[in-house]
Design a protein around this motif. Structure first.
Motif, short mmCIF file in Angstrom:
data_model
loop_
_atom_site.label_atom_id
_atom_site.label_comp_id
_atom_site.label_asym_id
_atom_site.label_seq_id
_atom_site.Cartn_x
_atom_site.Cartn_y
_atom_site.Cartn_z
N LYS A 156 0.84 -1.20 0.00
CA LYS A 156 0.00 0.00 0.00
C LYS A 156 0.88 1.25 0.00
O LYS A 156 0.63 2.21 -0.73
CB LYS A 156 -0.90 0.01 1.24
CG LYS A 156 -2.36 -0.21 0.87
CD LYS A 156 -3.37 0.13 1.90
CE LYS A 156 -4.22 1.34 1.57
NZ LYS A 156 -4.88 1.29 0.26
N ILE A 202 4.11 1.58 -0.95
CA ILE A 202 4.83 1.77 -2.20
C ILE A 202 3.88 2.22 -3.30
O ILE A 202 4.24 2.97 -4.21
CB ILE A 202 5.60 0.47 -2.60
CG1 ILE A 202 6.66 0.18 -1.53
CG2 ILE A 202 6.26 0.60 -3.96
CD1 ILE A 202 7.40 -1.12 -1.73
N GLY A 203 2.60 1.79 -3.18
CA GLY A 203 1.59 2.21 -4.13
C GLY A 203 1.47 3.73 -4.25
O GLY A 203 1.25 4.26 -5.35
N GLU A 237 3.69 5.20 -6.90
CA GLU A 237 3.61 4.58 -8.23
C GLU A 237 4.04 5.58 -9.31
O GLU A 237 4.71 5.22 -10.28
CB GLU A 237 2.19 4.11 -8.51
CG GLU A 237 2.14 2.78 -9.20
CD GLU A 237 0.72 2.21 -9.20
OE1 GLU A 237 -0.03 2.51 -10.14
OE2 GLU A 237 0.37 1.48 -8.25
#
Lengths: 434, 434
Positions: B285, B287-288, B291
């Motif tokens: 979550k 690292i999301g 993006e």
């Protein structure tokens, strides 16, 4: 209480056990500690010195002259004396031995200095009570009376023949209950377990645990009785063994401790960190090949951590369980095939649960179903591969004579990580049509 | 050799120690093993049953009737008898106790069944030799003769007053060397170390190691002598303790072993795998959020593994060293500040070496210098943070009464990973102008 009042100190300390004074000592600085120890009776001082940790003792004894050290070593058990002397610089060692009043003790020590620390000879003490098989119980008690001062705890009298060959043992209980004129010949127990001087310490520990022994006689290749190993020394071997396995798991080599020098700690730790680093560099190079894929589906990157950590966790759990049952020799030795089958069954359950949850999470946060499938399939494979590696590696290491405890360490974890990334990116490349 | 020839078996087995027959037994199936054991003398059979692993014994004894079990339990030491009975279903337990021929043994067992396994009362045996302080040595030897059969190893005679209160002890050595008419009063050693029944097993193990004891008398709150703990039972406590710490480090709860059922193993392992999974989901979550950054600099993704693994490895090393010195109570207790300072010094050295190498690698493979700087700065921070967490967490856990060994386990490793990713992506976002 500290400055000067030696009478007061001696009185205060009289009621305490040596081990308690040792705990006290640790809070004092070296000069105060030396002052305190020299005020005590020599026997108490010797007990305290025998109690100290090797590292602390080495530092502490720098404040003592060889003459002073020899006073204490004189009344040490011979095995403890050798341990202490081995920590000293050669010059101090030679001086102390030369200064020893008890010449028998000096001879004992010179005998024991030959042996490595980690074999039976290095664990044994020369102090023991032996009786000739042709004696009577009464003669045996006389001998015991002569030796009583030197031999701390007797446990049993060893029975030898005229050439000093070990024949058996006679428990103190039997001596107490026997008639004075009974011949030892008719009384002693011939079923005696012994070791040769060159046997490794771990084997000694196993033997004493397996047969529940308090002492174990040590003989040379001809069977001549040379010394005995007492259970308290073996407890140390067991504790050290367990601690060095834990350290191997944590990626620390050698017998380093938290209060060792920074250089020693770095030497023990850096090599394994570099192994991990090499793994990380390899992973970076490998993932680099898929940079194009990541540009198209950047969400892929988000699942790199979960792939790595799941592989690592499953691998460590599995290898730790296998290690435990390898160490526990009395355990049922089910063959490799059966072991693997069970491991894989457990992997199936754990893998299914974890990958289903992660699949649900992926759909929930709105990731595409293809990516969700790839992540869960990769997790499933990683759980299986890590279980397989975790089972096979320790068994293989033990077979080729390497301490299998390293199988839970950084090396295997790193290998598991790399395999995991390979599976993940490979699957992604194939299934996401990249 | 197996079918039928009972004479032959008994002859063959006579020369062996019970522990050796136990090792043999493990290779036979239950029926063969039962046949073999019942052919042996009852005392040998009892020794073998006492030797077996709890799990194996439980399975093996299913083939025996309560009557048969009671024959062996009758001559067990009381502490071993209680261990064996605790593994049996309640009905079998009650039947065996009711069938015991030795009524004193039955009383001993009923006494001991009250205590938890992990306190002094659960480790003690009722068999011991005690002598009234007003007796002579001769009376003491008479008592010893009466008890000799029941009490396997004597070590020492405990001295009590008329109310059964423990006063001290008398070593067998002193008894052997004393004159028969000497009063015990003038001979016995008043400095005796004892425990109360409710003390935890770990404390018992520590006491016996600290003072180098072979046996430890157990008393009730009034000081009345109830039993004794022998060193061999304590070795088991030490070994189990070490093994459960290793398991905690590996993320396995409870006393599960490789040959336990698949359900038991899953129960012990799944919770920690789920902790790791939660960490992985959080990382995904997190690292999301970045993006967008990854789309611009996809090479960033390649260094996610090295950040995670370096943090994990440093954290485990550090916490293992701190754990070791927490466990080693005799060690110097340098304050938290000094500890942290040393840890950070070591972190500085390791961190500098690792981040320099990785920096070099980055330039070598042609990555931009900004990315190389970000990766190395993140590595440096991760090494520091993991060293800090690895030092503080076990100390904090110990303070609040949780087994600090879990500090090397999945929970902390996961926390370290997350912190590492936060630092890495945070630095990257700032420094790469994204």
């Amino acid at each position: 209480i500290e400055r000067g009042d030696s009478e007061g100190i001696r009185e205060q300390m009289e009621g305490l056990f040596a081990a308690d004074i040792t705990s006290l000592l640790i809070e004092l600085d070296t000069d105060q500690a030396k002052y305190l120890v020299t005020q005590l009776e020599t026997t108490t001082g010797a007990e305290i010195l025998a109690d100290l940790d090797p590292g602390e003792r080495r530092d502490f004894l720098k404040a003592f002259t060889s003459q002073e050290i020899s006073r204490y070593v004189n009344i040490f058990d011979s095995d403890d004396a050798v341990d202490l002397l081995n920590e000293q610089p050669i010059q101090v060692r030679e001086e102390v031995i030369a200064l020893l009043e008890d010449r028998e003790q000096a001879r004992f020590i010179l005998d024991l200095l030959h042996y490595d620390e980690d074999v039976a000879g290095g664990l044994m003490q020369k102090e023991l009570v032996k009786a000739n098989v042709n004696w009577t119980v009464n003669e045996c008690i006389e001998e015991l009376r002569k030796q009583a001062e030197d031999v701390g705890r007797v446990y049993a009298v060893y029975v030898i023949d005229d050439n000093g060959i070990l024949l058996g043992l006679l428990s103190l209980k039997k001596i107490v209950l026997a008639h004075k004129n009974t011949k030892i010949q008719s009384l002693y127990d011939k079923d005696v377990i012994f070791v040769e001087t060159y046997r490794p310490a771990e084997e000694v520990a196993e033997l004493m645990q397996k047969y529940d022994l308090d002492t174990l006689p040590v003989v040379n290749v001809q069977g001549k009785l040379l010394g005995r190993i007492t259970i308290d020394d073996v407890i140390d071997v067991i504790t050290e063994q367990a601690s060095s396995d834990t350290m191997a798991m944590a990626g620390i080599t050698g017998e380093v401790e938290e209060d060792d020098t920074i250089l020693q700690q770095t030497k023990a730790r850096l090599p394994w960190l570099l192994v991990g680093m090499m793994g990380g560099i390899l992973a970076a190079k490998f993932i680099g090949f898929f940079e194009g894929d990541l540009k198209v589906v950047p969400a892929m990157a988000a699942f790199i951590p979960i792939i790595g950590s799941t592989g690592g966790n499953v691998g460590i759990q599995t290898s730790s369980l296998v290690l435990q049952s390898l160490a526990d020799k009395s355990g049922l030795d089910s063959g490799l095939g059966y072991r693997l089958l069970r491991m894989l069954a457990i992997a199936l359950i754990n893998g299914l649960i974890i990958s289903s949850i992660v699949f649900g999470f992926n759909l929930l946060i709105g990731n595409e179903i293809q990516l969700a499938l790839v992540v869960s399939a990769a997790l499933m494979s990683v759980v299986f591969l890590a279980s397989f590696m975790g089972t096979v590696t320790p068994i293989a290491l033990e077979k080729i004579g390497i301490n299998p405890a390293v199988a839970s360490g950084p090396f295997i974890t790193t290998a598991n990580d790399l395999i995991g990334y390979a599976v993940y990116f490979g699957l992604a490349h194939l299934l996401l049509d990249l």
